[in-house]
Motif scaffolding. Sequence first.
Motif, PDB file in Angstrom:
ATOM      1  N   ARG A 109       1.204  -1.996  -9.240  1.00 37.92           N
ATOM      2  CA  ARG A 109       0.820  -0.680  -9.746  1.00 37.92           C
ATOM      3  C   ARG A 109       2.003   0.268  -9.797  1.00 37.92           C
ATOM      4  O   ARG A 109       1.924   1.328 -10.398  1.00 37.92           O
ATOM      5  CB  ARG A 109      -0.291  -0.083  -8.871  1.00 37.92           C
ATOM      6  N   THR A 110       3.098  -0.117  -9.149  1.00 38.94           N
ATOM      7  CA  THR A 110       4.339   0.639  -9.237  1.00 38.94           C
ATOM      8  C   THR A 110       5.487  -0.349  -9.312  1.00 38.94           C
ATOM      9  O   THR A 110       5.399  -1.467  -8.781  1.00 38.94           O
ATOM     10  CB  THR A 110       4.481   1.598  -8.025  1.00 38.94           C
ATOM     11  N   ASP A 111       6.554   0.037  -9.997  1.00 40.57           N
ATOM     12  CA  ASP A 111       7.663  -0.885 -10.227  1.00 40.57           C
ATOM     13  C   ASP A 111       8.641  -0.933  -9.058  1.00 40.57           C
ATOM     14  O   ASP A 111       9.249  -1.979  -8.796  1.00 40.57           O
ATOM     15  CB  ASP A 111       8.421  -0.476 -11.498  1.00 40.57           C
ATOM     16  N   LEU A 112       8.818   0.201  -8.384  1.00 38.92           N
ATOM     17  CA  LEU A 112       9.816   0.295  -7.327  1.00 38.92           C
ATOM     18  C   LEU A 112       9.290   1.212  -6.229  1.00 38.92           C
ATOM     19  O   LEU A 112       8.709   2.263  -6.513  1.00 38.92           O
ATOM     20  CB  LEU A 112      11.122   0.861  -7.898  1.00 38.92           C
ATOM     21  N   GLY A 113       9.457   0.793  -4.989  1.00 41.25           N
ATOM     22  CA  GLY A 113       8.979   1.590  -3.867  1.00 41.25           C
ATOM     23  C   GLY A 113      10.102   1.901  -2.892  1.00 41.25           C
ATOM     24  O   GLY A 113      11.113   1.195  -2.832  1.00 41.25           O
ATOM     25  N   PHE A 114       9.891   2.984  -2.118  1.00 38.73           N
ATOM     26  CA  PHE A 114      10.825   3.339  -1.046  1.00 38.73           C
ATOM     27  C   PHE A 114      10.001   3.616   0.205  1.00 38.73           C
ATOM     28  O   PHE A 114       9.080   4.446   0.184  1.00 38.73           O
ATOM     29  CB  PHE A 114      11.660   4.567  -1.427  1.00 38.73           C
ATOM     30  N   ILE A 115      10.335   2.910   1.288  1.00 36.31           N
ATOM     31  CA  ILE A 115       9.555   2.989   2.515  1.00 36.31           C
ATOM     32  C   ILE A 115      10.484   3.180   3.714  1.00 36.31           C
ATOM     33  O   ILE A 115      11.690   2.923   3.637  1.00 36.31           O
ATOM     34  CB  ILE A 115       8.715   1.711   2.730  1.00 36.31           C
ATOM     35  N   VAL A 116       9.911   3.625   4.821  1.00 32.35           N
ATOM     36  CA  VAL A 116      10.654   3.724   6.077  1.00 32.35           C
ATOM     37  C   VAL A 116      10.551   2.380   6.796  1.00 32.35           C
ATOM     38  O   VAL A 116       9.452   1.888   7.043  1.00 32.35           O
ATOM     39  CB  VAL A 116      10.102   4.847   6.962  1.00 32.35           C
ATOM     40  N   GLY A 117      11.695   1.779   7.102  1.00 37.85           N
ATOM     41  CA  GLY A 117      11.697   0.461   7.720  1.00 37.85           C
ATOM     42  C   GLY A 117      11.562  -0.631   6.676  1.00 37.85           C
ATOM     43  O   GLY A 117      11.205  -0.386   5.523  1.00 37.85           O
ATOM     44  N   ALA A 118      11.860  -1.842   7.070  1.00 42.74           N
ATOM     45  CA  ALA A 118      11.822  -2.977   6.153  1.00 42.74           C
ATOM     46  C   ALA A 118      10.407  -3.518   6.000  1.00 42.74           C
ATOM     47  O   ALA A 118       9.580  -3.392   6.902  1.00 42.74           O
ATOM     48  CB  ALA A 118      12.746  -4.082   6.650  1.00 42.74           C
ATOM     49  N   ALA A 119      10.138  -4.118   4.851  1.00 48.33           N
ATOM     50  CA  ALA A 119       8.856  -4.759   4.585  1.00 48.33           C
ATOM     51  C   ALA A 119       8.987  -6.253   4.782  1.00 48.33           C
ATOM     52  O   ALA A 119       9.940  -6.873   4.298  1.00 48.33           O
ATOM     53  CB  ALA A 119       8.391  -4.456   3.164  1.00 48.33           C
ATOM     54  N   ASP A 120       8.043  -6.827   5.488  1.00 44.82           N
ATOM     55  CA  ASP A 120       8.081  -8.263   5.778  1.00 44.82           C
ATOM     56  C   ASP A 120       7.076  -8.976   4.890  1.00 44.82           C
ATOM     57  O   ASP A 120       5.929  -9.210   5.270  1.00 44.82           O
ATOM     58  CB  ASP A 120       7.776  -8.501   7.259  1.00 44.82           C
ATOM     59  N   SER A 121       7.497  -9.305   3.684  1.00 40.58           N
ATOM     60  CA  SER A 121       6.626 -10.018   2.743  1.00 40.58           C
ATOM     61  C   SER A 121       7.474 -10.924   1.877  1.00 40.58           C
ATOM     62  O   SER A 121       8.481 -10.483   1.309  1.00 40.58           O
ATOM     63  CB  SER A 121       5.855  -9.028   1.855  1.00 40.58           C
ATOM     64  N   PRO A 122       7.100 -12.199   1.740  1.00 39.32           N
ATOM     65  CA  PRO A 122       7.875 -13.122   0.906  1.00 39.32           C
ATOM     66  C   PRO A 122       7.816 -12.765  -0.570  1.00 39.32           C
ATOM     67  O   PRO A 122       8.629 -13.251  -1.356  1.00 39.32           O
ATOM     68  CB  PRO A 122       7.213 -14.475   1.177  1.00 39.32           C
ATOM     69  N   GLU A 123       6.874 -11.910  -0.957  1.00 38.38           N
ATOM     70  CA  GLU A 123       6.742 -11.528  -2.361  1.00 38.38           C
ATOM     71  C   GLU A 123       7.644 -10.365  -2.744  1.00 38.38           C
ATOM     72  O   GLU A 123       7.747 -10.018  -3.916  1.00 38.38           O
ATOM     73  CB  GLU A 123       5.291 -11.151  -2.669  1.00 38.38           C
ATOM     74  N   LEU A 124       8.284  -9.741  -1.739  1.00 37.35           N
ATOM     75  CA  LEU A 124       9.055  -8.531  -1.991  1.00 37.35           C
ATOM     76  C   LEU A 124      10.533  -8.736  -1.702  1.00 37.35           C
ATOM     77  O   LEU A 124      10.902  -9.442  -0.768  1.00 37.35           O
ATOM     78  CB  LEU A 124       8.546  -7.375  -1.132  1.00 37.35           C
ATOM     79  N   THR A 125      11.355  -8.095  -2.512  1.00 38.67           N
ATOM     80  CA  THR A 125      12.767  -7.936  -2.199  1.00 38.67           C
ATOM     81  C   THR A 125      12.940  -6.572  -1.540  1.00 38.67           C
ATOM     82  O   THR A 125      12.475  -5.567  -2.078  1.00 38.67           O
ATOM     83  CB  THR A 125      13.632  -8.024  -3.458  1.00 38.67           C
ATOM     84  N   CYS A 126      13.594  -6.569  -0.396  1.00 39.30           N
ATOM     85  CA  CYS A 126      13.715  -5.354   0.408  1.00 39.30           C
ATOM     86  C   CYS A 126      15.201  -5.102   0.682  1.00 39.30           C
ATOM     87  O   CYS A 126      15.883  -5.967   1.234  1.00 39.30           O
ATOM     88  CB  CYS A 126      12.929  -5.518   1.707  1.00 39.30           C
TER      89      CYS A 126
END
Length: 297
Positions: free
Chosen positions: A139-156
């Motif tokens: 639903r969004t192309d690019l996100g910015f979050i606090v801390g790293a995301a642990d998901s094999p589907e995402l590049t962080c």
Amino acid sequence: MLLEHIIMFYKIATEKSISKVAQNNHISQPALSQQMQRLEEELNVKLLERSNRGIKLTPAGKIFQKYAVQFMGLYGDLKEELDNLQTGNNTFHITATSVACNYALPCSLYKVNRQFPHYTFHLSSAPSSDVIRQVLDERTDLGFIVGAADSPELTCKAAYQDKIYLVTRSDYPIDSRLTLENLKRYPLILLNESFSSYRLVCNYIKQLGHPINNFQVMYRLDSTESVKSAVQAGHGVAFLPYIAVKKELYQKQLKSIEIENFDLDYWVYSIYKNTNTDIHVNKIIDYFVSTVGKNIC
């Protein structure tokens, strides 16, 4: 379940009135009441409590309201993509935590927009957990979050680093250097639990042996600007990200208070779906991610 019923339910939940929504949408009140009744029958729950004082949501109604917002958002995204397909317009969506959205990314977005003038860029804010969900759901192309995301589907990737400061009004009567124990004598203004910076502060000082419940917390507010306004009014002190207060510190509207043994840095990460095959979108992502740390407002 008709989308129209979901939309009407959301409007009723917002306005707390069936008659007002009926009037605003040029539909009879009995017809709208029947729509809500059919919706309740389909879900087999009661959503609305009706009284002389207006409409009140039941516990089931509050749950449905939450998902109604998501339904409407998805429908809006669908309409936008279909409209873009027809008109040839290109839209790029960025969703970021509130502080990143309001204070860090606008200048970067300006530069990206100049680099890719044929795209319309939409920047919105959401808690980190919602940002991750929106990226995963595409639903969004690019996100910015606090801390790293642990998901094999995402590049962080690390985007930029910030620091938590304790701030108060420039003339507030307080020592320039405190211990956490001494800080408990002063009224503390916090962001609410949905903010990553709130959780960062609470976890950090708890590790130092000072749970947040031991402080004089005046109230928890739902925006960084409201916290700053309360601090500038002389109501107390607040922990806030440096990027959100650097202008006020420079203009001496606020001052920072040093806390002994308190040194809280954190990273904001960019995240995006690593299965995206759109070449143009990937070019924007690569450019945005490579330049964001150099173009913080």
